[in-house]
Design an enzyme around this catalytic site. Structure first.
Site, PDB file in Angstrom:
ATOM      1  CB  SER A  23      -0.932   0.002   1.214  1.00 34.12           C
ATOM      2  OG  SER A  23      -0.206  -0.232   2.408  1.00 34.12           O
ATOM      3  CG  ASN A 110      -4.363  -4.950  12.552  1.00 35.50           C
ATOM      4  OD1 ASN A 110      -3.767  -4.823  11.482  1.00 35.50           O
ATOM      5  ND2 ASN A 110      -4.785  -6.116  13.008  1.00 35.50           N
ATOM      6  CB  THR A 155     -41.607  26.451  -8.576  1.00 32.54           C
ATOM      7  OG1 THR A 155     -42.675  26.980  -9.358  1.00 32.54           O
ATOM      8  CG2 THR A 155     -41.476  27.258  -7.293  1.00 32.54           C
ATOM      9  CG  HIS A 156     -42.691  23.144 -11.403  1.00 32.46           C
ATOM     10  ND1 HIS A 156     -42.909  21.831 -11.058  1.00 32.46           N
ATOM     11  CD2 HIS A 156     -43.432  23.877 -10.536  1.00 32.46           C
ATOM     12  CE1 HIS A 156     -43.759  21.772 -10.046  1.00 32.46           C
ATOM     13  NE2 HIS A 156     -44.084  23.004  -9.699  1.00 32.46           N
ATOM     14  CB  SER A 277     -14.966  26.054 -28.520  1.00 30.39           C
ATOM     15  OG  SER A 277     -14.993  25.258 -29.682  1.00 30.39           O
ATOM     16  CE  LYS A 283     -20.551  26.890 -28.013  1.00 37.77           C
ATOM     17  NZ  LYS A 283     -20.792  25.602 -27.488  1.00 37.77           N
ATOM     18  CG  ASN A 285     -17.358  26.300 -23.598  1.00 40.22           C
ATOM     19  OD1 ASN A 285     -18.387  26.805 -24.072  1.00 40.22           O
ATOM     20  ND2 ASN A 285     -16.489  25.635 -24.325  1.00 40.22           N
ATOM     21  CD  GLU A 290     -20.019  22.683 -19.049  1.00 42.61           C
ATOM     22  OE1 GLU A 290     -19.123  22.011 -19.582  1.00 42.61           O
ATOM     23  OE2 GLU A 290     -20.752  23.467 -19.676  1.00 42.61           O
ATOM     24  CE1 TYR A 317      -6.594  -3.504   8.523  1.00 44.51           C
ATOM     25  CE2 TYR A 317      -5.686  -5.693   8.192  1.00 44.51           C
ATOM     26  CZ  TYR A 317      -5.828  -4.386   7.786  1.00 44.51           C
ATOM     27  OH  TYR A 317      -5.219  -3.958   6.640  1.00 44.51           O
ATOM     28  CD  GLN A 322      -3.274  -2.403   1.730  1.00 46.68           C
ATOM     29  OE1 GLN A 322      -2.606  -2.706   2.705  1.00 46.68           O
ATOM     30  NE2 GLN A 322      -3.008  -2.871   0.521  1.00 46.68           N
TER      31      GLN A 322
HETATM   32  N1  ARG Z   1      -1.671  -1.344   4.840  1.00 48.32           N
HETATM   33  C1  ARG Z   1      -2.573  -1.836   5.851  1.00 48.32           C
HETATM   34  C2  ARG Z   1      -3.909  -1.114   5.719  1.00 48.32           C
HETATM   35  O1  ARG Z   1      -3.960  -0.106   5.101  1.00 48.32           O
HETATM   36  C3  ARG Z   1      -2.000  -1.608   7.197  1.00 48.32           C
HETATM   37  C4  ARG Z   1      -2.439  -2.566   8.225  1.00 48.32           C
HETATM   38  C5  ARG Z   1      -1.848  -3.865   7.992  1.00 48.32           C
HETATM   39  N2  ARG Z   1      -2.268  -4.800   8.962  1.00 48.32           N
HETATM   40  C6  ARG Z   1      -2.185  -6.125   8.726  1.00 48.32           C
HETATM   41  N3  ARG Z   1      -2.605  -6.893   9.652  1.00 48.32           N
HETATM   42  N4  ARG Z   1      -1.741  -6.596   7.594  1.00 48.32           N
HETATM   43  O2  ARG Z   1      -4.919  -1.530   6.213  1.00 48.32           O
END
Ligand code: ARG
Length: 464
Positions: A23, A110, A155-156, A277, A283, A285, A290, A317, A322
């Site tokens: 991650s 965790n 309205t509408h 444009s 144009k 825009n 948007e 957990y 993640q």
């Molecule tokens: N990268 C993990 C997450 O975002 C961190 C926690 C990892 N914990 C584990 N038991 N593998 O949740």
């Protein structure tokens, strides 16, 4: 591959598995939160006699060194590490040696990631509030400036009754004010510290969870270690609050797009907030409006995604969690950008008051007032309604507005009409007489503007 585990493994993680699992590419955003959490953790460990003061000091200066080196670019976060937690710990050990290995005493990734996410959301929530405050201030100034800028209320999507621009903008002020307060509510509920929950069942070390909570500015520790590591309710609430902000910005955008169209012509967007444009030279825009309207989808998407990710998870957990990060980060970035740009767009656009006023005069927005006029002359409302209906039909045939008819023409519809009808159906009167609380009459609006000034003062004084 640099990972925090491996003792019980006999072969290396498959390369693809490693990548799929990692991650670091996105949780690197948590660097400052992770370090702040670790500093509080070791401070507490030393207070509780689990680390010596010397060990604590070595770890803290190591952590501060990492923070400074990443900030200066001397140290880069690379995907050689599994996640931000591994990056920090591995670097710490490299820097200060074996004492660095004591950082993770009485902690799990965790509760660590639960803490990082909370600290991050807490910071971002404050930033979003700051941006909402800027937008509210802009709107408040515009409301003061346009107390007598007349426009049709719809309205509408059909012209209904005359209002002022101040009043129309005031509707958005109320929405964004609620958005601001909603974030306060979320903050109150979420501001409890999960650190010390361990993997899920607390720890056997005599940690002082109250102390670490206090050091990190929380109201106190969370009260169930299983819930502490598996709770993402606050993030769902935050994404829901962000979705509402986007919904409000999107409705406002829709109106700005309409108002900017040739058909309405109520506003002129500044060149710096418009685009051209590649083929049609005429144009100009309203792309910012948007895009804001369009980006609503990805913020709603993040809310939906997290609700779905969480719905089947057994306690406590699970790695599914993640997945709470990438789309949340995207949603938060999106809302912050939209709020900032929207404020700039509002500040720089100009209102074509003459067009708005002319539009309010066309389309019989004063028909209700004409009926009320007849009621004032003793005619029951239902009859007055019917008479004005006939009058409107006549006007449409003649291509005239009510105030353009002669008194003789008016009297043909009802002898109750007298000279004072013209004043009764003028825009100034129609709007000026609407004085119930929250109505567009300038005197009623002034009171609301005053109340809102007090609100802005209060949130201006709040330290963030
Ligand atoms: N990268 C993990 C997450 O975002 C961190 C926690 C990892 N914990 C584990 N038991 N593998 O949740």
């Amino acid at each position: 591959m640099a990972q925090l585990w491996g003792g019980r493994f006999t072969s290396e993680t498959d390369g693809l598995v490693y990548q799929f699992n990692a991650s670091i590419s996105f949780d690197r955003r948590f660097l400052n939160q992770d370090i702040a959490g670790s500093i509080a953790h070791v401070t507490m460990l030393a207070k509780c006699g689990i680390l010596t003061d010397k060990e604590r000091d070595a770890i803290i200066s190591g952590l501060e060194g990492i923070r400074a080196d990443v900030a200066s670019g001397k140290l880069t976060i690379t995907d050689e590490y599994e996640d931000i937690h591994s990056f920090v710990e591995a670097n710490l050990i490299e820097r200060i040696g074996d004492v660095g290995k004591k950082l993770h005493t009485g902690r799990s990734r965790n509760d660590q990631v639960a803490l990082d996410m909370k600290l991050y959301v807490r910071d971002e929530l404050k930033t979003v509030q700051e941006e909402l405050k800027n937008l509210l201030q802009t709107l408040h100034g515009m409301m003061e400036a346009h107390l007598e800028t007349y426009m049709p209320g719809f309205t509408h999507l059909q012209k209904a009754q005359p209002i002022t621009l101040s009043h129309h903008l005031g509707a958005y002020f109320e929405m964004f004010k609620r958005d601001y307060m909603r974030l306060d509510d979320i903050y109150e509920r979420m501001n409890f510290c999960p650190l010390g929950a361990g993997a899920l069942a607390g720890t056997t070390y005599p940690l002082d969870r109250d102390l670490v909570a206090e050091l990190l500015g929380f109201y106190g520790p969370t009260l169930n270690s299983i819930d502490s590591v598996s709770d993402r309710d606050y993030l769902i609430e935050f994404l829901s609050a962000l979705s509402l902000i986007m919904m409000h910005l999107s409705r406002f955008s829709e109106e700005i797009i309409l108002w900017n169209s040739n058909e309405y012509g109520f506003i002129e967007l500044d060149d710096s907030y418009s685009t051209g444009s590649s083929i049609m030279p005429q144009k100009k825009n309203p792309d910012i409006a948007e895009l804001t309207r369009g980006k609503c989808g990805r913020v709603y998407g993040a809310l939906q995604a997290l609700l779905t990710t969480m719905k089947g998870l057994p306690l406590a957990y699970n790695k599914d969690m993640q997945e709470d990060k990438e789309f949340s980060f995207d949603a938060i970035d999106t809302v912050k950008a939209c709020l900032e740009l929207f404020d700039g767009m509002l500040k720089s656009m100009t209102f074509r008051k003459d067009v708005m006023e002319r539009s309010a005069m066309k389309g019989f927005t004063n028909a209700t007032d004409a009926a009320d006029y007849l009621v004032g002359k003793g005619i029951p409302f239902r009859d007055a309604h019917a008479l004005i209906g006939k009058l409107v039909l006549y006007c449409i045939e003649q291509n005239k507005s009510i105030e353009e008819l002669s008194l003789a023409e008016l009297k043909d519809i009802s002898p109750a009409f007298e000279e004072d009808i013209y004043d009764a159906v003028s825009l100034e009167t129609c709007v000026g007489k609407r004085l119930t609380k929250g109505a567009p009459g300038p005197d009623a609006m002034r009171e609301v503007i005053q109340v809102n000034a007090v609100f802005l003062d209060l949130i201006g004084q709040k330290e963030n």
